[in-house]
Design an enzyme around this catalytic site. Structure first.
Site: not given
Ligand code: SAH
Length: 253
Positions: A21, A44, A66, A98-99, A102, A127, A179, A208
């Protein structure tokens, strides 16, 4: 370029890597090792700049990120780029926030690789739900409050929010919206109209696990106030459910 005995370039392997994250220390050791060996990295917007500094200087960095509704590189082109680099024999990393499995569209990219018979490997990441929950001191399940957790996207392809609201009514489950900020007012109002208590607490976690992290605590009934009085910037994760009450006690000191 790597070559085999027949002088044809050897196929490069593609690693689909979860960057976690934001906090670089939340990378897995496997991800760290693969990043250091990378020749090409497609990354990304959500991959933190600190993580990008871990790449070797020699690695080619390709931004394919994006924003919401602004797809800088279309998804099928990203898959094709991965195929092209692998065909050139490159050790290629597809790095995602993240992952990758997901809400990461990792599956779609792998389908293209599989169709082109390119070897690949997936390295999972932490994630946003796990990272943000840990950082905010909000256990996603807890025997007193929540027996299950759902990861939900608050943003559908056509911009509408059309969820299984009936399934979201039950009080003893935690809902995590990815999102979800744009749709949050609609999500909260619909959940109340479907019978979930207006007092149900929620947390909006902004950036976060990064140094800019902010945690906003509210409730389904007070979401509109929160959004009217607070500037909240992306990325944000929303956690809804009684487990959010534990933040007051378990937030890191
Ligand atoms: N694959 C990612 C998610 C991608 S979708 C995962 O597993 O975390 C993108 C969304 O992830 C963002 O719109 C937000 O809702 C969330 N997100 C990703 N990183 C974040 C962070 N550091 N703090 C808060 N939300 C986060």
């Amino acid at each position: 370029m790597t070559t085999d005995a027949s002088n044809r370039p050897k196929l490069g392997k593609v690693f689909l890597v979860g960057a976690g994250p934001g906090d670089p220390e939340l990378l897995t050791l496997k991800a760290y090792r693969v990043l250091q060996a990378a020749e090409v990295v497609l990354y990304d917007r959500l991959v933190s700049p600190e993580i990008m500094t871990l790449l070797p200087e020699s690695a080619t960095q390709v931004y394919v990120g994006k924003r919401r509704a602004d797809h800088s590189v279309p998804q099928t082109d990203i898959g094709q780029l991965l195929v092209d680099y692998a065909l050139k024999g490159k050790f290629t990393v597809r790095l995602k926030g993240g992952d990758p499995f997901i809400f990461g569209r990792g599956g779609e990219e792998l389908e293209q690789l599989a169709a082109a018979e390119i070897p690949f490997e997936v390295i999972p990441g932490i994630t946003a739900a796990s990272g943000c929950a840990a950082s905010a001191g909000i256990p996603l399940t807890h025997r007193d409050y929540s027996q299950s957790v759902r990861f939900i996207t608050g943003h559908l392809q056509d911009g509408s929010i059309n969820l299984d609201w009936e399934a979201l009514r039950s009080p003893n489950q935690t809902l995590v919206f990815y999102m979800g900020l744009v749709g949050l007012t609609t999500i909260a109002a619909t959940m109340i109209s479907m019978g979930r208590s207006p007092d149900t607490p929620l947390a909006v976690i902004e950036k976060g696990t990064t140094p800019q992290e902010k945690i906003h605590i509210s409730s389904l009934a007070n979401v509109e106030d929160l959004l009217a009085t607070t500037v909240i910037s992306a990325p944000t994760l929303i956690i809804i459910g009684d487990v959010v009450k534990l933040h007051a006690l378990l937030a890191k000191s």
